[in-house]
Write an enzyme that holds these catalytic residues in place. Structure first.
Site, short mmCIF file in Angstrom:
data_model
loop_
_atom_site.label_atom_id
_atom_site.label_comp_id
_atom_site.label_asym_id
_atom_site.label_seq_id
_atom_site.Cartn_x
_atom_site.Cartn_y
_atom_site.Cartn_z
N ASP A 148 0.82 -1.21 0.00
CA ASP A 148 0.00 0.00 0.00
C ASP A 148 0.86 1.27 0.00
OD1 ASP A 148 -2.35 1.43 0.01
OD2 ASP A 148 -2.65 1.28 2.18
N GLY A 149 0.32 2.33 -0.59
CA GLY A 149 0.95 3.65 -0.49
C GLY A 149 1.61 4.16 -1.75
N GLY B 256 0.23 5.51 -4.43
CA GLY B 256 -0.34 6.79 -4.85
C GLY B 256 0.12 7.93 -3.95
N ARG B 257 0.03 7.71 -2.63
CA ARG B 257 0.41 8.77 -1.68
C ARG B 257 1.89 9.11 -1.82
NH1 ARG B 257 -1.35 6.00 3.50
NH2 ARG B 257 -1.57 4.26 2.08
N ARG C 201 -0.07 9.64 -9.54
CA ARG C 201 -0.19 8.39 -8.78
C ARG C 201 0.43 7.20 -9.53
NH1 ARG C 201 -3.69 7.42 -4.93
NH2 ARG C 201 -4.07 5.37 -5.80
N ASN D 134 -10.54 -2.63 -6.35
CA ASN D 134 -9.74 -1.66 -7.11
C ASN D 134 -10.39 -1.20 -8.41
OD1 ASN D 134 -6.46 -2.93 -6.10
ND2 ASN D 134 -7.67 -1.27 -5.25
N SER E 247 -7.14 -5.67 -6.18
CA SER E 247 -8.25 -6.25 -5.41
C SER E 247 -9.56 -6.13 -6.20
CB SER E 247 -8.40 -5.53 -4.06
OG SER E 247 -8.97 -4.26 -4.26
N ARG F 190 -5.04 -2.46 8.52
CA ARG F 190 -6.20 -3.31 8.25
C ARG F 190 -5.85 -4.37 7.22
NH1 ARG F 190 -8.11 2.03 6.64
NH2 ARG F 190 -7.55 2.34 4.46
N HIS G 156 2.91 3.51 -8.90
CA HIS G 156 2.72 2.10 -9.28
C HIS G 156 3.94 1.61 -10.07
CE1 HIS G 156 -1.23 2.28 -7.67
NE2 HIS G 156 -1.73 3.03 -8.63
C1 FPP Z 1 -1.67 0.30 -3.42
O1 FPP Z 1 -1.26 1.63 -3.57
C2 FPP Z 1 -1.25 -0.49 -4.54
C3 FPP Z 1 -2.09 -1.03 -5.47
C4 FPP Z 1 -3.53 -0.86 -5.51
C5 FPP Z 1 -1.60 -1.84 -6.54
C6 FPP Z 1 -0.34 -2.55 -6.28
C7 FPP Z 1 0.41 -2.42 -7.50
C8 FPP Z 1 1.74 -2.34 -7.60
C9 FPP Z 1 2.68 -2.54 -6.49
C10 FPP Z 1 2.37 -2.02 -8.88
C11 FPP Z 1 2.11 -2.98 -9.93
C12 FPP Z 1 2.70 -4.27 -9.63
C13 FPP Z 1 2.93 -5.17 -10.56
C14 FPP Z 1 3.45 -6.47 -10.15
C15 FPP Z 1 2.69 -4.88 -11.95
P1 FPP Z 1 -2.39 2.72 -3.58
O2 FPP Z 1 -2.56 3.21 -4.96
O3 FPP Z 1 -3.62 2.19 -2.92
O4 FPP Z 1 -1.73 3.82 -2.71
P2 FPP Z 1 -2.49 4.91 -1.83
O5 FPP Z 1 -3.05 4.20 -0.64
O6 FPP Z 1 -1.39 5.82 -1.47
O7 FPP Z 1 -3.53 5.53 -2.69
#
Ligand code: FPP
Length: 245
Positions: free
Chosen positions: A14-15, A17-18, A27, A62, A59, A188, A31
């Site tokens: 997680d994190g 985007g932030r 954002r 998502n 998820s 969580r 990724h």
């Molecule tokens: C959470 O960060 C991350 C995701 C929803 C996706 C996870 C994806 C990756 C690690 C990159 C892609 C990976 C591969 C293997 C191609 P968030 O966007 O929810 O962050 P935030 O909580 O700061 O908004």
């Protein structure tokens, strides 16, 4: 590392985007860097003897994100899989996925199937990406299949055990999660491996996923090794009030 090394580590990455926004970037940049961290941690995990690494990559929730972000993650996944096939072969890593991939474009489904096929005999570690995965959906689908099999006489209700349920989940054949790591400050589980992580140890980190390093990973494993796991039993044999033990 040897004794008490977790067999199955799962990570909520997680994190992204932030982290990107904190640098004044889009954002999607988070990724992109996040996918590079996936490679580093995969290598680190297989190097220290972790047998199963499961990453929450996309998820069932998502899909609520902006279409442009979803498109970006999917194209990143395509690039990642093609590029990482080499790393899987060099490090003897078996690639696997859980979740309903039918929701992804055909091209992505084909790459996923192809990498799974090509790496199926590798045995150092199994890397599983959870893609369009949600634990409640996984359990609901397992219940439906069990009910169908019971109705068709393939299964007797009195024989349904925890093992039966395990065998109807998409994590069939995988051991329970020992250690669940979540980056990004939230504390969580977010519908990830609810059944499989019933007795997992949790490590929450304030770092965002793109900042997560091999050394953070090793620290989390060390933290796991310090934990006393009782699985609902007692820490040690203690004298009961009547003197029996
Ligand atoms: C959470 O960060 C991350 C995701 C929803 C996706 C996870 C994806 C990756 C690690 C990159 C892609 C990976 C591969 C293997 C191609 P968030 O966007 O929810 O962050 P935030 O909580 O700061 O908004």
């Amino acid at each position: 590392m040897s004794d008490k090394t977790p067999v199955h580590v799962a990570i909520i990455m997680d994190g992204n985007g932030r982290w990107a926004l904190s640098l004044g970037k889009n954002r999607t940049y988070g990724h992109y860097i996040g996918s590079k961290v996936v490679d580093k941690i995969t290598k680190a995990a297989s190097g220290i003897g972790i047998k199963y690494l499961t990453l929450y990559t996309f998820s069932t929730e998502n899909w609520k994100r902006p279409k442009s972000e979803i498109r970006f993650i999917i194209s990143l996944l395509n690039i990642y899989l093609k590029k990482t096939e080499k790393l899987f072969c060099e490090n003897n890593i078996k690639f696997n996925f859980i979740g309903n991939i039918k929701a992804f474009p055909e091209k992505t489904q084909n790459i996923l199937q192809s990498v799974t096929q090509k790496t199926k005999h590798n045995e150092t570690m199994t890397l599983t990406l959870a893609l369009n995965y949600g634990s409640r959906l996984e359990i609901t689908q397992a219940c439906k299949k069990i009910a169908k099999d019971a109705k068709e006489g393939k299964l007797s209700i009195k024989d349904i055990s925890e093992g039966t349920i395990n065998s109807y989940l998409c994590t069939k054949g995988m051991p329970d999660v020992d250690l669940l790591i979540r980056t990004g400050s939230e504390k969580r589980i977010s519908n990830f491996l609810l059944w499989e992580a019933s007795y997992a140890e949790f490590v929450f980190l304030d770092k965002y996923w793109p900042e997560f390093t091999k050394s953070d990973f090793i620290k989390a494993i060390k933290e796991f090794k310090k934990r006393q796991r009782n699985f609902g039993g007692l820490r040690q044999t203690i004298k009961l009030f009547n003197g029996t033990s």
